[in-house]
Design a protein around this motif. Structure first.
Motif, PDB file in Angstrom:
ATOM      1  N   GLN A 259      39.714  31.134  40.543  1.00 23.85           N
ATOM      2  CA  GLN A 259      40.397  32.178  39.793  1.00 23.85           C
ATOM      3  C   GLN A 259      39.922  32.212  38.346  1.00 23.85           C
ATOM      4  O   GLN A 259      39.742  33.286  37.765  1.00 23.85           O
ATOM      5  N   ARG A 260      39.715  31.059  37.761  1.00 26.44           N
ATOM      6  CA  ARG A 260      39.247  31.013  36.376  1.00 26.44           C
ATOM      7  C   ARG A 260      37.855  31.612  36.233  1.00 26.44           C
ATOM      8  O   ARG A 260      37.534  32.239  35.213  1.00 26.44           O
ATOM      9  N   GLN A 261      37.003  31.419  37.243  1.00 26.58           N
ATOM     10  CA  GLN A 261      35.687  32.060  37.216  1.00 26.58           C
ATOM     11  C   GLN A 261      35.827  33.575  37.169  1.00 26.58           C
ATOM     12  O   GLN A 261      35.141  34.261  36.405  1.00 26.58           O
TER      13      GLN A 261
ATOM     14  N   GLY B 263      37.545  39.176  31.919  1.00 24.38           N
ATOM     15  CA  GLY B 263      38.080  39.137  30.567  1.00 24.38           C
ATOM     16  C   GLY B 263      39.587  39.089  30.536  1.00 24.38           C
ATOM     17  O   GLY B 263      40.220  39.546  29.583  1.00 24.38           O
ATOM     18  N   THR B 264      40.171  38.525  31.588  1.00 22.45           N
ATOM     19  CA  THR B 264      41.623  38.392  31.680  1.00 22.45           C
ATOM     20  C   THR B 264      41.993  36.920  31.711  1.00 22.45           C
ATOM     21  O   THR B 264      41.152  36.053  31.905  1.00 22.45           O
TER      22      THR B 264
ATOM     23  N   PRO C 220      51.056  36.995  40.721  1.00 23.50           N
ATOM     24  CA  PRO C 220      50.059  37.110  41.789  1.00 23.50           C
ATOM     25  C   PRO C 220      48.906  38.026  41.354  1.00 23.50           C
ATOM     26  O   PRO C 220      49.141  39.147  40.909  1.00 23.50           O
ATOM     27  N   GLN C 221      47.698  37.540  41.476  1.00 23.21           N
ATOM     28  CA  GLN C 221      46.520  38.317  41.106  1.00 23.21           C
ATOM     29  C   GLN C 221      45.692  38.599  42.348  1.00 23.21           C
ATOM     30  O   GLN C 221      45.304  37.671  43.063  1.00 23.21           O
TER      31      GLN C 221
ATOM     32  N   TYR D  62      37.172  44.113  41.456  1.00 17.50           N
ATOM     33  CA  TYR D  62      38.351  44.664  40.801  1.00 17.50           C
ATOM     34  C   TYR D  62      39.491  43.666  40.870  1.00 17.50           C
ATOM     35  O   TYR D  62      39.643  42.953  41.868  1.00 17.50           O
ATOM     36  N   GLU D  63      40.306  43.617  39.825  1.00 18.57           N
ATOM     37  CA  GLU D  63      41.481  42.753  39.832  1.00 18.57           C
ATOM     38  C   GLU D  63      42.693  43.570  39.446  1.00 18.57           C
ATOM     39  O   GLU D  63      42.605  44.533  38.670  1.00 18.57           O
ATOM     40  N   LEU D  64      43.846  43.183  40.008  1.00 22.62           N
ATOM     41  CA  LEU D  64      45.094  43.878  39.722  1.00 22.62           C
ATOM     42  C   LEU D  64      46.258  43.000  40.157  1.00 22.62           C
ATOM     43  O   LEU D  64      46.072  42.009  40.877  1.00 22.62           O
ATOM     44  N   VAL D  65      47.451  43.375  39.730  1.00 20.81           N
ATOM     45  CA  VAL D  65      48.646  42.649  40.143  1.00 20.81           C
ATOM     46  C   VAL D  65      48.821  42.817  41.652  1.00 20.81           C
ATOM     47  O   VAL D  65      48.808  43.942  42.175  1.00 20.81           O
TER      48      VAL D  65
END
Length: 218
Positions: free
Chosen positions: A61-63, A69-70, A75-76, A83-86
Motif C-alpha cells: 500500500q505504501r508503494q 501522492g496520497t 479502506p483504500q 486509480y485509487e479511491l475510498v
C-alpha cells in the motif's frame, strides 16, 4: 481490484461488502472483477489484531501511496494499479473498473494442477517498461467475530482475502515470461474457496497490465 482494509477499522466493513457485491454480481459489462483483499497491519496496535494482516500488504500500500501522492488509509481501493479511491464508494468503484478495463492488457495464461501453478505471459502492451509477475492466493468466505477495537462485537464478512503474495520474476526483454511454481497451501485454508491470481505489474508506474485467475479446488 485491491482493497487495503483492516478488521480494526470501523469504515472498512462497508468496503468489504461493496467489493464482495462487485465480484459476485459482475455487473460491469465485459469486465471480470477480481477481488484482492489485502489486510494491513498498522491498525493492530489499536485494540484488535487482524489475523489476516501482514506487513507485506502495508508495504504494498505504501508503494502505491508514493505513486499516487496520497497517504495510506483504509479502506483504500486500487484498481489495476492505476486509480485509487475510498473503497466504500460503490457507484464510483464500478465506474473506475470500467475505465481501467479500457487499457491494453497482456496475454496471461494460468494453469493449476498437481499442486503447481504454470504461468505464461506474452504480448505485453506496446511500450511497457520493466514488469514483474506476482502470484496471489486468495480465500473467500472468511469471517471474524471481533472482540475489541472499533468493530468490537461485530461479525465481519470479508471479500476474498489475499493469503499469499509471491513474486515470480520479471518479464524478459522479449516480452515473455514463464514459471512453474509449487504451491504451499496450509491445511487450514479451505481448498474449495481458494483461487490463484497472476498479476503482471509495471515496476515503475505500478500499473497492472495483465491478469489471470484459476480455482484451486482440485
Amino acid at each position: 481490484m485491491e482493497l487495503f482494509t483492516s478488521e480494526g477499522c470501523s469504515s472498512c466493513p462497508s468496503a468489504d461488502a461493496a467489493l464482495r457485491d462487485l465480484e459476485t454480481a459482475q455487473t460491469v459489462p465485459g469486465v471480470e472483477v477480481i477481488a484482492l483483499g489485502e489486510h494491513v497491519d498498522y491498525w493492530n496496535r489499536l485494540g484488535w489484531k487482524d489475523a489476516f494482516s501482514a506487513p507485506a500488504y502495508t508495504a504494498r500500500q505504501r508503494q502505491y501511496a508514493q505513486g499516487f501522492g496520497t497517504g495510506s488509509y483504509t479502506p483504500q481501493a486500487v484498481v489495476n494499479g492505476r486509480y485509487e479511491l475510498v473503497g466504500s464508494r460503490t457507484g464510483e468503484l464500478a465506474a473506475t473498473v470500467a475505465k481501467a478495463a479500457k487499457a491494453p492488457q497482456a496475454t496471461v495464461g494460468l494453469r493449476v494442477r498437481q499442486g503447481r501453478a504454470e504461468v505464461r505471459v506474452q504480448n505485453l502492451p506496446a511500450g511497457t517498461p520493466t514488469a514483474e509477475v506476482l502470484l496471489a492466493i486468495t480465500e473467500s468466505g472468511l469471517s471474524s467475530q471481533v472482540g475489541r477495537g472499533e468493530n468490537a462485537g461485530r461479525l465481519l464478512r470479508h471479500a476474498a482475502v489475499v493469503r499469499q503474495l509471491l513474486p515470480l520474476g520479471r518479464v524478459g526483454a522479449d516480452g515473455t515470461f514463464s514459471a512453474d511454481q509449487a504451491l504451499t497451501l496450509p491445511t487450514a485454508w479451505q481448498r474449495p474457496n481458494l483461487r490463484a491470481v497472476v498479476l503482471v505489474q509495471e515496476v515503475a508506474s505500478r500499473h497492472i497490465v495483465g491478469v489471470a485467475t484459476a480455482a484451486l479446488s482440485e
